[in-house]
Design a protein around this motif. Structure first.
Motif, PDB file in Angstrom:
ATOM      1  N   SER A 213     -23.421  57.600  53.434  1.00  0.00           N
ATOM      2  CA  SER A 213     -24.553  57.081  52.660  1.00  0.00           C
ATOM      3  C   SER A 213     -25.802  57.964  52.753  1.00  0.00           C
ATOM      4  O   SER A 213     -26.672  57.887  51.887  1.00  0.00           O
ATOM      5  N   PHE A 214     -25.902  58.795  53.793  1.00  0.00           N
ATOM      6  CA  PHE A 214     -27.102  59.643  53.924  1.00  0.00           C
ATOM      7  C   PHE A 214     -27.260  60.558  52.703  1.00  0.00           C
ATOM      8  O   PHE A 214     -28.329  60.623  52.106  1.00  0.00           O
ATOM      9  N   GLY A 215     -26.191  61.255  52.347  1.00  0.00           N
ATOM     10  CA  GLY A 215     -26.258  62.202  51.237  1.00  0.00           C
ATOM     11  C   GLY A 215     -26.545  61.495  49.924  1.00  0.00           C
ATOM     12  O   GLY A 215     -27.331  61.970  49.097  1.00  0.00           O
ATOM     13  N   ILE A 216     -25.913  60.323  49.743  1.00  0.00           N
ATOM     14  CA  ILE A 216     -26.101  59.574  48.499  1.00  0.00           C
ATOM     15  C   ILE A 216     -27.558  59.110  48.390  1.00  0.00           C
ATOM     16  O   ILE A 216     -28.212  59.284  47.365  1.00  0.00           O
ATOM     17  N   ALA A 217     -28.076  58.540  49.475  1.00  0.00           N
ATOM     18  CA  ALA A 217     -29.461  58.047  49.452  1.00  0.00           C
ATOM     19  C   ALA A 217     -30.436  59.184  49.177  1.00  0.00           C
ATOM     20  O   ALA A 217     -31.414  59.025  48.436  1.00  0.00           O
ATOM     21  N   ALA A 265     -34.862  54.181  53.099  1.00  0.00           N
ATOM     22  CA  ALA A 265     -34.481  54.526  51.723  1.00  0.00           C
ATOM     23  C   ALA A 265     -34.922  53.476  50.711  1.00  0.00           C
ATOM     24  O   ALA A 265     -34.665  53.609  49.519  1.00  0.00           O
ATOM     25  N   CYS A 266     -35.554  52.403  51.181  1.00  0.00           N
ATOM     26  CA  CYS A 266     -35.977  51.306  50.287  1.00  0.00           C
ATOM     27  C   CYS A 266     -34.782  50.681  49.571  1.00  0.00           C
ATOM     28  O   CYS A 266     -34.884  50.304  48.396  1.00  0.00           O
ATOM     29  N   SER A 267     -33.647  50.591  50.253  1.00  0.00           N
ATOM     30  CA  SER A 267     -32.525  49.858  49.655  1.00  0.00           C
ATOM     31  C   SER A 267     -32.817  48.364  49.731  1.00  0.00           C
ATOM     32  O   SER A 267     -33.460  47.901  50.682  1.00  0.00           O
ATOM     33  N   PRO A 268     -32.354  47.568  48.758  1.00  0.00           N
ATOM     34  CA  PRO A 268     -32.340  46.120  48.963  1.00  0.00           C
ATOM     35  C   PRO A 268     -31.649  45.818  50.298  1.00  0.00           C
ATOM     36  O   PRO A 268     -30.732  46.534  50.707  1.00  0.00           O
ATOM     37  N   LEU A 269     -32.102  44.759  50.951  1.00  0.00           N
ATOM     38  CA  LEU A 269     -31.522  44.366  52.247  1.00  0.00           C
ATOM     39  C   LEU A 269     -30.812  43.031  52.069  1.00  0.00           C
ATOM     40  O   LEU A 269     -31.405  41.967  52.234  1.00  0.00           O
ATOM     41  N   MET A 270     -29.545  43.103  51.682  1.00  0.00           N
ATOM     42  CA  MET A 270     -28.745  41.902  51.488  1.00  0.00           C
ATOM     43  C   MET A 270     -27.797  41.796  52.680  1.00  0.00           C
ATOM     44  O   MET A 270     -26.855  42.592  52.823  1.00  0.00           O
ATOM     45  N   ILE A 271     -28.040  40.824  53.526  1.00  0.00           N
ATOM     46  CA  ILE A 271     -27.231  40.658  54.736  1.00  0.00           C
ATOM     47  C   ILE A 271     -25.805  40.275  54.338  1.00  0.00           C
ATOM     48  O   ILE A 271     -25.596  39.510  53.385  1.00  0.00           O
ATOM     49  N   GLY A 272     -24.823  40.799  55.082  1.00  0.00           N
ATOM     50  CA  GLY A 272     -23.435  40.506  54.747  1.00  0.00           C
ATOM     51  C   GLY A 272     -22.698  39.738  55.833  1.00  0.00           C
ATOM     52  O   GLY A 272     -21.543  39.367  55.658  1.00  0.00           O
ATOM     53  N   GLY A 303     -37.971  56.677  51.092  1.00  0.00           N
ATOM     54  CA  GLY A 303     -38.038  57.824  51.989  1.00  0.00           C
ATOM     55  C   GLY A 303     -37.162  58.960  51.489  1.00  0.00           C
ATOM     56  O   GLY A 303     -36.144  58.751  50.825  1.00  0.00           O
ATOM     57  N   ARG A 304     -37.601  60.168  51.818  1.00  0.00           N
ATOM     58  CA  ARG A 304     -36.806  61.349  51.451  1.00  0.00           C
ATOM     59  C   ARG A 304     -36.567  62.200  52.682  1.00  0.00           C
ATOM     60  O   ARG A 304     -37.358  62.196  53.610  1.00  0.00           O
ATOM     61  N   ARG A 305     -35.488  62.960  52.582  1.00  0.00           N
ATOM     62  CA  ARG A 305     -35.207  63.913  53.637  1.00  0.00           C
ATOM     63  C   ARG A 305     -36.291  64.978  53.653  1.00  0.00           C
ATOM     64  O   ARG A 305     -36.511  65.637  52.637  1.00  0.00           O
ATOM     65  N   ALA A 306     -36.970  65.103  54.773  1.00  0.00           N
ATOM     66  CA  ALA A 306     -37.961  66.183  54.879  1.00  0.00           C
ATOM     67  C   ALA A 306     -37.305  67.435  55.437  1.00  0.00           C
ATOM     68  O   ALA A 306     -37.728  68.546  55.152  1.00  0.00           O
ATOM     69  N   ARG A 307     -36.291  67.238  56.263  1.00  0.00           N
ATOM     70  CA  ARG A 307     -35.628  68.392  56.879  1.00  0.00           C
ATOM     71  C   ARG A 307     -34.237  68.009  57.312  1.00  0.00           C
ATOM     72  O   ARG A 307     -34.005  66.885  57.751  1.00  0.00           O
TER      73      ARG A 307
END
Ligand code: GLA
Length: 386
Positions: A213-217, A265-272, A303-307
């Motif tokens: 998920s890191f790369g996708i986000a 990443a500001c994803s929705p937070l839907m608990i599962g 948020g974005r990858r800074a490095r």
């Protein structure tokens, strides 16, 4: 302001039935989860949507009026009563359908019945519709067309319903989600309860591990914002390999890293998970107000990858009070000292104070750089003030 901006000014938060219950979802469980959201204080923290995912209807087909019918054994009181109950607790009610004739699990779905189903959902008191894309054509134009049809039907149904798109990112929904009325759009396939990707015995399909998920986000970060959010999928925190979805579970450190990524990443937070039976660690991950405030910050900049240096990553997210959230990730299987530079944070050489939001302690002052020990698969979430 378009109405979908009012609906999702910050990433939606709540609970979704799929990861835990799958096709066994039923009204007793949903009521009990709703009760727990209130009694645990999680509602006050912002978790306010209760969403019933796939498998809620009679599988054989529609009724004599061509309406979808709630499964009479699992939902004997009907959806209107369940919606009323959820609303009586001050929560919002969500449901699920699909842009084809059948859902992913093979239940009747809404293609060709968009207006009728939107009216039915409105009559149930639905506030949120997750709209899946199984059994629908592969191409982007068809997806835009099918989501537009349901988006229009929802706009015309007389009730404000948040539209949650779920075509897994395959047709770049971050580019057209807002135009079809979407307030959030999945940007990946299903994540499983696993750090690494999971393959079935035939090797023919997989569920994503958190590490993917890191790369996708990072790829879609610039497209999320107030009114429309990149959805990294429902949370797996608390499942511990016991959910409906596959996977052996994560370590506590890895679950925390999953949460840190979704937050920054500001994803929705839907608990599962089943919030009635959470251990202390899962509770801590889901209910830290300072951490949730990063996800819900009104500026709404993902948020974005800074490095990135191999498996070591530093992410940066500006906040409305002028401070910066900084997440440091070690995706490697060995511990490392990771350097955070002033330039990563974007507050150049002024003296800065960093607070560790998970550990709830000051990390200390620094000017040009901070070096932090990060364990394998661990993350650190800082709030840095200039
Ligand atoms: C798809 C979605 C999941 C879930 C299931 C239900 O796989 O991506 O989130 O809704 O369908 O069948």
């Amino acid at each position: 302001m378009p109405s979908n901006q009012l609906l999702a000014a910050t990433p939606p938060m709540g609970w979704n039935s799929w990861n835990m219950f799958g096709s066994k979802v039923n009204e007793d469980a949903v009521r009990a989860i709703a009760d727990t959201l209130v009694s645990s204080g999680m509602k006050e923290l912002g978790y306010n949507y209760v969403v019933i995912d796939d498998c809620w209807s009679v599988k054989a087909g529609r009724d004599g009026n061509d309406d979808l019918v709630p499964d009479p054994e699992r939902f004997p009181s009907g959806m209107r009563a369940l919606g009323d109950y959820v609303h009586s607790l001050g929560l919002k009610f969500g449901m699920y359908s699909d842009a084809a004739e059948r859902t992913c699990a093979g239940y009747p779905a809404s293609y060709g019945h968009e207006e009728q189903d939107a009216a039915l959902f409105a009559s149930y008191g639905v506030d949120f519709l997750k709209y899946d894309y199984c059994n629908a054509p592969e191409d982007q134009a068809s997806a835009i067309d099918r989501y537009t049809r349901m988006g229009k039907a929802l706009k015309g149904c007389g009730r404000e319903i948040l539209f949650s798109l779920c075509e897994w990112g395959n047709r770049s929904p971050h580019l057209w989600g807002p135009q079809v009325g979407g307030s959030m759009w999945r940007v990946s396939g299903d994540i499983f309860d696993s750090w690494v990707n999971v393959w079935n015995a035939q090797g023919s399909w997989y569920g994503l591990g958190i590490d993917t998920s890191f790369g996708i986000a990072s790829t879609v970060a610039e497209y999320g914002g107030p009114g429309g959010w990149n959805d990294l999928d429902m949370l797996i925190v608390g499942l511990k390999g016991k959910g409906h979805i596959a996977g052996v579970g994560l370590s506590n450190i890895e679950y925390a890293t999953h949460m840190t990524l979704w937050v920054i990443a500001c994803s929705p937070l839907m608990i599962g998970c089943d919030i009635r039976n959470m251990d202390e660690h899962a509770t801590k991950l889901l209910t830290n107000p300072e951490v949730l405030a990063i996800n819900q910050d009104p500026l709404g900049i993902p948020g974005r990858r800074a490095r990135k240096r191999g498996p070591h990553e530093v992410w940066r997210k500006p906040l409305s009070d002028g401070s910066i959230a900084v997440a440091i990730f070690n995706r490697d299987s060995t511990g490392a000292d990771i350097t955070v530079k002033s330039s990563d944070i974007g507050l150049l050489d002024t003296p800065k104070v960093a607070q560790d939001l998970w550990l709830r302690k000051e990390v200390g002052e620094f000017t040009d750089k901070l070096i932090l020990r990060v364990q394998p698969h661990e993350s650190i979430l800082l709030k840095v003030r200039g």
